[in-house]
Design an enzyme around this catalytic site. Structure first.
Site, short mmCIF file in Angstrom:
data_model
loop_
_atom_site.label_atom_id
_atom_site.label_comp_id
_atom_site.label_asym_id
_atom_site.label_seq_id
_atom_site.Cartn_x
_atom_site.Cartn_y
_atom_site.Cartn_z
CD GLU A 1 -2.43 -1.65 2.50
OE1 GLU A 1 -2.18 -0.99 3.51
OE2 GLU A 1 -3.05 -2.73 2.52
CB SER B 1 -6.35 -6.12 -1.03
OG SER B 1 -7.40 -5.38 -1.55
CD GLU B 2 -3.71 -4.95 4.64
OE1 GLU B 2 -4.93 -5.26 4.53
OE2 GLU B 2 -3.32 -3.79 4.87
CG PHE C 1 0.78 0.50 11.06
CD1 PHE C 1 1.29 1.14 12.18
CD2 PHE C 1 0.47 1.26 9.95
CE1 PHE C 1 1.49 2.52 12.19
CE2 PHE C 1 0.67 2.64 9.94
CZ PHE C 1 1.19 3.27 11.06
CG HIS D 1 -2.03 1.70 13.74
ND1 HIS D 1 -3.34 1.39 13.96
CD2 HIS D 1 -1.95 2.02 12.42
CE1 HIS D 1 -4.02 1.53 12.83
NE2 HIS D 1 -3.20 1.92 11.88
#
Lengths: 339, 330
Positions: A29, A59-60, A83, A129
């Site tokens: 990303e 869209s991991e 992250f 995070h």
């Protein structure tokens, strides 16, 4: 040697690998046009073009799955997870697919993919995070995992990770990205996986640390005149350097582990158990683990600093260990909190 | 079992409709035999069979090249056989023997054959969809004309990997064909209980790619549809979603008797059984003469008996195989 920040060292390692091997591709990303949210891929799109440097949608699961397929079919993809928490929605692709392809193909397929993820507390990102989450990967045979501790470590470990024929997870402490250091680039700068590195000599205690805690352990060691600590940067968490750590601790007789993660089930638990079992009877003190408490990472600046081991706290814990021969309570137990 | 025989099997399915018919008969007989072996207690663990879906398997195998990588589900015996794997290496894997395609350390859900283009099959629903897109990325970056094929069931159309994989493949125009084997059931649940639309092909529109419904009971139509989608992908036209309407005769896995099926449903689908209808067509075209089908049945039965014998003579999976391929050597 070139002086650079750790994020620049990451970009330099990516660039050097891409120059040497046309099969290395980078995606994630905001890594292409923007050069990465932490500027760890700055300049790559301009040099290598949009086929090899790609921005993905958020869209991991999708793009880590693509990394698995691309790696199995011949590329060496490097995927960035902004992250580490975002890996949670895509963990299957790393743990259950990438880590098993070699096994499930009787060696016919390899999966030479690298997953880079920023980790850790200290910058006020809040509890979703700021975690490190290395134990998501440490119980899953088939993976390798490293943790960066500074610019040279970033350059050398990342290049080794990309070259490795196995899936490697690279954990990058976000708080270190801006830190500068001298970096040996080129082949001499590559750091083999699986080897710990002694960063300070010492005789009374061996302090094993990783990631952002290496600097903390070093500062703690420098602060004491009463004892001298050998400090080891573990570098590779899986498979970790068992022989190197055991032989170091055999010499000093004491082991202290400094981790930036909750107390329960940290990577140091494994090291404590292994070294304790191997060197039972040779140790001059019980193994001491210095960690964060078992709480989510707090946001407020002072609290967040309190949450993580800091040099003063580490020095004090080691003082107590050497003075009493017993493991001191962590600060939160000393203040009456449950362990 | 050698490479030659596997490639020969593959070439036959690609070249010849009668060979495709024989392949479908072999898949049906193989799956029936596997269920029988489980019922007899001769195999442990689990298995997922694909009786009724034979036309999809031969459609893929006949249309794809061995260099076109395929990702496939845990219900993969039929597709493995159609791609050219021999009955003994699949049965050997199912029975945990050294002769198995992965040495018996993986089991029924995990078949693999690199030379035939089969990536390790996936036991996680939907996982193979983005992985197929990744194999297509390799072809695109390297500039080869290989195409990847992602095979999955209707149950996978509701997991994120489906949507993420299709979206990524569409924005990058990757050379990949997505094939949904809509066998009407996601594990134990009928599709209308889990999915608000009737045709999963409609979902392609969200990603701006063609979505095509295919009669998954007709091997001529499956071959044609897969070939056409492969041609599009090979020539730079990007991905296609093919929805193959088919039916799973058995339950989800060996423990499932599929008692949740409405009365008469199986019978309605069986009227259009892919093997029976294809046989009738080949007979009417004069490609199968009197006695040919029976000869095929006999050949297949003998082949499966020989395979079972070879498997039973093979030693169990070894400790060496268990430790042998955790990490690739640096």
């Amino acid at each position: 040697m070139v002086r650079m920040r750790m994020n620049q060292a990451v970009a330099a390692a990516l660039g050097d690998e891409m120059r040497e091997d046309p099969d290395v591709v980078v995606f994630g990303e905001d890594v292409a046009v923007a050069g990465g949210p932490f500027k760890t891929s700055d300049g790559l799109l301009e040099e290598f073009g949009p086929s090899r440097v790609r921005d993905t949608p958020i869209s991991e699961m999708g793009f880590l799955g693509m990394a698995v397929g691309a790696a199995a079919s011949g590329l060496r993809p490097v995927a960035e997870i902004m992250f580490i928490e975002f890996l949670g929605v895509a963990l299957d692709m790393v743990v259950t697919e990438a880590g098993k392809f070699h096994f499930l193909s009787r060696g016919a397929f390899t999966c030479p993919m690298t997953v880079r993820a920023s980790i850790g507390a200290g910058l006020g990102f809040g509890c979703q995070h700021s975690q490190t989450m290395e134990n998501w990967m440490s119980h899953a045979p088939g993976l390798k995992m490293v943790m960066l501790s500074g610019p040279q470590s970033a350059y050398g470990l990342l290049r080794a990770a990309i070259r490795d024929p196995n899936p490697v997870v690279v954990l990058e402490p976000r708080a270190l990205y801006g830190g500068r250091g001298q970096v040996t680039t080129g082949a001499d700068g590559i750091i083999p996986l699986g080897e710990a590195r002694r960063v300070r000599e010492g005789d009374d205690v061996t302090v094993v640390s990783a990631g952002a805690m290496v600097k903390v352990a070093l500062a703690a060691a420098e602060a004491s005149d009463d004892w001298s600590a050998e400090v080891i940067d573990l570098q590779t968490l899986i498979p970790w350097d068992r022989d190197g750590v055991v032989s170091a601790v055999r010499r000093t007789g004491r082991l202290v582990i400094v981790e930036e993660s909750p107390y329960t089930s940290g990577w140091g638990t494994e090291i404590a158990a292994y070294v304790g079992a191997r060197l039972f009877g040779e140790l001059r003190a019980p193994v001491l683990r210095i960690t964060c408490p078992d709480v989510p990472v707090p946001f407020g600046r002072e609290l967040e600093q309190r949450y993580m081991p800091n040099p003063g706290y580490v020095t004090d814990q080691i003082d107590q260990l050497l003075a009493t021969g017993r493991v001191p309570d962590p600060w939160w137990v000393g203040e009456g909190r449950s362990s | 079992m050698g490479n030659g025989r596997r490639m020969e099997r593959r070439r036959a399915v690609a070249a010849d409709r009668v060979a495709r018919y024989e392949q479908m008969v072999e898949i049906r007989a193989f799956e029936d035999r596997v269920q029988g072996l489980f019922a007899e207690g001769r195999v442990h663990g689990t298995t997922h069979t694909a009786q009724g879906q034979e036309a999809v398997a031969v459609g893929i195998a006949a249309a794809a090249r061995p260099t076109d990588l395929v990702t496939c589900t845990y219900r993969g015996h039929g597709i493995g056989l159609a791609l050219g794997m021999t009955p003994e290496v699949i049965l050997g894997e199912i029975m945990g023997r050294e002769i198995g395609c992965v040495g018996g350390i993986a089991g029924s859900m995990h078949l693999c054959d690199r030379e035939l283009g089969l990536l390790p099959t996936f036991a996680i629903i939907g996982a193979g969809i983005p992985v197929a897109a990744g194999a297509a990325l390799t072809a695109q970056v390297r500039g080869t004309d290989d195409v990847a094929i992602g095979v999955f069931g209707d149950g996978a159309a509701n997991i994120g990997a489906f949507h993420e994989g299709l979206n990524l493949a569409a924005i990058w125009k990757l050379p990949v064909v997505f094939i949904c084997e809509n066998n009407q059931y996601g594990e134990y649940s009928r599709i209308d209980l889990t999915t608000p639309i009737e045709d999963l092909a409609d979902r392609a529109a969200s990603y701006g790619i063609p979505g095509i419904i295919v009669d998954g009971q007709d091997p001529d139509q499956t071959v044609e549809a897969v070939s056409a989608a492969l041609d599009v992908a090979r020539s730079g036209g990007g991905p296609t979603l093919l929805e193959m309407k088919t039916y799973r005769y058995a339950g989800h896995s060996r423990a499932d008797k599929a008692e949740y099926r409405p009365e008469g449903e199986f019978e309605r689908w069986y009227e259009r059984d892919p093997i029976n209808t294809f046989r009738a067509r080949l007979e009417s075209e004069g490609l199968l003469a009197a006695g040919d089908a029976e000869a095929i049945d006999g050949r297949v039965a003998a082949r499966l008996e020989a395979a079972l014998k070879a498997v039973e003579e093979s030693p169990p999976a070894t400790v060496d195989a268990m430790f042998g391929n955790i990490y690739a050597p640096v």
